[in-house]
Design a protein around this motif. Structure first.
Motif, PDB file in Angstrom:
ATOM      1  N   TYR A  63       0.829  -1.208   0.000  1.00  0.00           N
ATOM      2  CA  TYR A  63       0.000   0.000   0.000  1.00  0.00           C
ATOM      3  C   TYR A  63       0.865   1.260   0.000  1.00  0.00           C
ATOM      4  N   ASN A  64       2.004   1.166   0.667  1.00  0.00           N
ATOM      5  CA  ASN A  64       2.871   2.334   0.876  1.00  0.00           C
ATOM      6  C   ASN A  64       3.883   2.579  -0.250  1.00  0.00           C
ATOM      7  N   LEU A  65       3.835   1.738  -1.299  1.00  0.00           N
ATOM      8  CA  LEU A  65       4.795   1.905  -2.392  1.00  0.00           C
ATOM      9  C   LEU A  65       4.457   3.182  -3.166  1.00  0.00           C
ATOM     10  N   MET A  66       5.291   4.194  -2.997  1.00  0.00           N
ATOM     11  CA  MET A  66       5.021   5.496  -3.603  1.00  0.00           C
ATOM     12  C   MET A  66       5.450   5.515  -5.060  1.00  0.00           C
ATOM     13  N   ASN A  67       6.510   4.808  -5.336  1.00  0.00           N
ATOM     14  CA  ASN A  67       7.082   4.871  -6.668  1.00  0.00           C
ATOM     15  C   ASN A  67       8.106   3.764  -6.853  1.00  0.00           C
ATOM     16  N   LEU A  68       8.153   3.283  -8.091  1.00  0.00           N
ATOM     17  CA  LEU A  68       9.147   2.284  -8.441  1.00  0.00           C
ATOM     18  C   LEU A  68      10.225   2.988  -9.271  1.00  0.00           C
ATOM     19  N   PHE A  69      11.478   2.785  -8.896  1.00  0.00           N
ATOM     20  CA  PHE A  69      12.576   3.300  -9.705  1.00  0.00           C
ATOM     21  C   PHE A  69      13.019   2.170 -10.637  1.00  0.00           C
ATOM     22  N   VAL A  70      12.778   2.340 -11.912  1.00  0.00           N
ATOM     23  CA  VAL A  70      13.217   1.331 -12.880  1.00  0.00           C
ATOM     24  C   VAL A  70      14.583   1.771 -13.399  1.00  0.00           C
ATOM     25  N   LEU A  71      15.598   0.957 -13.113  1.00  0.00           N
ATOM     26  CA  LEU A  71      16.958   1.314 -13.491  1.00  0.00           C
ATOM     27  C   LEU A  71      17.298   0.729 -14.862  1.00  0.00           C
ATOM     28  N   VAL A  72      17.906   1.568 -15.683  1.00  0.00           N
ATOM     29  CA  VAL A  72      18.246   1.179 -17.050  1.00  0.00           C
ATOM     30  C   VAL A  72      19.684   1.620 -17.322  1.00  0.00           C
ATOM     31  N   ASP A  73      20.479   0.748 -17.885  1.00  0.00           N
ATOM     32  CA  ASP A  73      21.880   1.063 -18.217  1.00  0.00           C
ATOM     33  C   ASP A  73      21.915   2.069 -19.373  1.00  0.00           C
ATOM     34  N   ILE A  74      22.496   3.241 -19.115  1.00  0.00           N
ATOM     35  CA  ILE A  74      22.511   4.323 -20.123  1.00  0.00           C
ATOM     36  C   ILE A  74      23.252   3.896 -21.387  1.00  0.00           C
ATOM     37  N   ARG A  75      24.109   2.901 -21.295  1.00  0.00           N
ATOM     38  CA  ARG A  75      24.942   2.533 -22.455  1.00  0.00           C
ATOM     39  C   ARG A  75      24.196   1.716 -23.497  1.00  0.00           C
ATOM     40  N   LEU A  76      23.056   1.142 -23.088  1.00  0.00           N
ATOM     41  CA  LEU A  76      22.390   0.186 -23.983  1.00  0.00           C
ATOM     42  C   LEU A  76      21.144   0.765 -24.633  1.00  0.00           C
ATOM     43  N   GLU A  77      20.872   0.306 -25.839  1.00  0.00           N
ATOM     44  CA  GLU A  77      19.584   0.681 -26.434  1.00  0.00           C
ATOM     45  C   GLU A  77      18.492  -0.097 -25.708  1.00  0.00           C
ATOM     46  N   PRO A  78      17.235   0.335 -25.836  1.00  0.00           N
ATOM     47  CA  PRO A  78      16.176  -0.326 -25.066  1.00  0.00           C
ATOM     48  C   PRO A  78      16.215  -1.852 -25.210  1.00  0.00           C
ATOM     49  N   GLN A  79      16.279  -2.524 -24.078  1.00  0.00           N
ATOM     50  CA  GLN A  79      16.403  -3.979 -24.046  1.00  0.00           C
ATOM     51  C   GLN A  79      15.033  -4.627 -23.945  1.00  0.00           C
ATOM     52  N   LYS A  80      14.920  -5.827 -24.506  1.00  0.00           N
ATOM     53  CA  LYS A  80      13.635  -6.528 -24.529  1.00  0.00           C
ATOM     54  C   LYS A  80      13.046  -6.669 -23.123  1.00  0.00           C
ATOM     55  N   ALA A  81      13.893  -7.079 -22.172  1.00  0.00           N
ATOM     56  CA  ALA A  81      13.390  -7.313 -20.809  1.00  0.00           C
ATOM     57  C   ALA A  81      12.849  -6.017 -20.194  1.00  0.00           C
ATOM     58  N   ASP A  82      13.527  -4.892 -20.460  1.00  0.00           N
ATOM     59  CA  ASP A  82      13.061  -3.604 -19.931  1.00  0.00           C
ATOM     60  C   ASP A  82      11.760  -3.186 -20.602  1.00  0.00           C
ATOM     61  N   LYS A  83      11.717  -3.348 -21.911  1.00  0.00           N
ATOM     62  CA  LYS A  83      10.507  -2.966 -22.649  1.00  0.00           C
ATOM     63  C   LYS A  83       9.303  -3.733 -22.115  1.00  0.00           C
ATOM     64  N   GLU A  84       9.490  -5.046 -21.952  1.00  0.00           N
ATOM     65  CA  GLU A  84       8.378  -5.882 -21.466  1.00  0.00           C
ATOM     66  C   GLU A  84       7.954  -5.459 -20.064  1.00  0.00           C
ATOM     67  N   PHE A  85       8.948  -5.178 -19.234  1.00  0.00           N
ATOM     68  CA  PHE A  85       8.631  -4.805 -17.858  1.00  0.00           C
ATOM     69  C   PHE A  85       7.899  -3.460 -17.807  1.00  0.00           C
TER      70      PHE A  85
END
Ligand code: GTP
Ligand code: MG
Length: 201
Positions: A104-126
């Motif tokens: 209930y108290n989850l205010m925000n999720l920080f999704v971390l992405v490696d700046i060096r890579l183009e959008p990755q399949k796993a990140d896109k899906e998530f």
């Protein structure tokens, strides 16, 4: 925000054991090895608070830390780990779904992405899954110390183009480096501001 204290609270393999959701909470998630645990250490200036490793798959549990005795930071296991079995992936997905639904108290999720890579399949899906489930999130680009300013701007622009294809409004974006501390103030400022929105159950 000044970090006066940062302490480990508990690790859980199931969400039932997580602390009562009475104070605001922020969780770090992203592909294995993206730098979740390292960034938690950098933000709290406690370099040994969360366990880090150069080998992916280090964090396997839901780890709660309490900051300034006022809010929780949560280190989550990574996804997209190449060597994970189908069963492990299923377990991860179940854990994360339970976690997000149950806090209930989850205010925000920080999704971390490696700046060096183009959008990755796993990140896109998530990210798509977060959108479908209306989970509030921001994106934090990690490891900025590994690129020049020009490269960062160019990769950021490319990522924004990808996001614009998927989303009507872009999520908030942060740049960071656990190595140098670049970006820490902005992230902590965001947390401080968001803490003010928490309503006690
Ligand atoms: P899992 O727990 O396996 O999901 O990984 P994680 O996302 O917690 O990554 P972790 O913080 O353990 O870092 C993985 C590797 O990346 C380690 O070798 C870190 O030293 C390195 N690393 C993390 N953040 C940075 C950064 O900002 N800059 C640089 N140069 N290296 C980083
Ligand atoms: Mg980790």
């Amino acid at each position: 925000m000044i970090i006066k204290s940062a302490e480990f609270v508990i690790s859980n393999s199931k969400i039932e054991g997580c602390p009562k959701p009475l104070i605001p909470e922020y969780a770090f998630i992203g592909r294995s090895n993206v730098g979740k645990s390292s960034l938690i250490n950098r933000l709290t200036q406690r370099m040994k608070l969360a366990k880090t490793s150069s080998r992916p798959g280090k964090t396997q549990l839901v780890n709660h830390f309490i900051i300034n005795k006022e809010w929780y930071l949560v280190d989550l296991p990574g996804y997209g780990y190449a060597k994970a079995s189908k069963e492990q992936r299923k377990e991860f997905h179940q854990l994360i779904s339970d976690y997000i639904a149950g806090r209930y108290n989850l205010m925000n999720l920080f999704v971390l992405v490696d700046i060096r890579l183009e959008p990755q399949k796993a990140d896109k899906e998530f990210l798509t899954w977060l959108g479908e489930n209306a989970v509030p999130f921001v994106i934090v680009f990690t490891k900025c110390d590994k690129l020049t300013t020009n490269q960062i701007q160019s990769n950021l622009a490319a990522y924004k183009r990808y996001l614009a294809e998927e989303w009507e409004t872009l999520p908030e974006l942060f740049l960071s480096s656990a190595e140098t501390g670049f970006g820490s103030e902005e992230i902590l400022g965001f947390i401080e501001k968001t803490n003010g929105l928490f309503q006690k159950p």
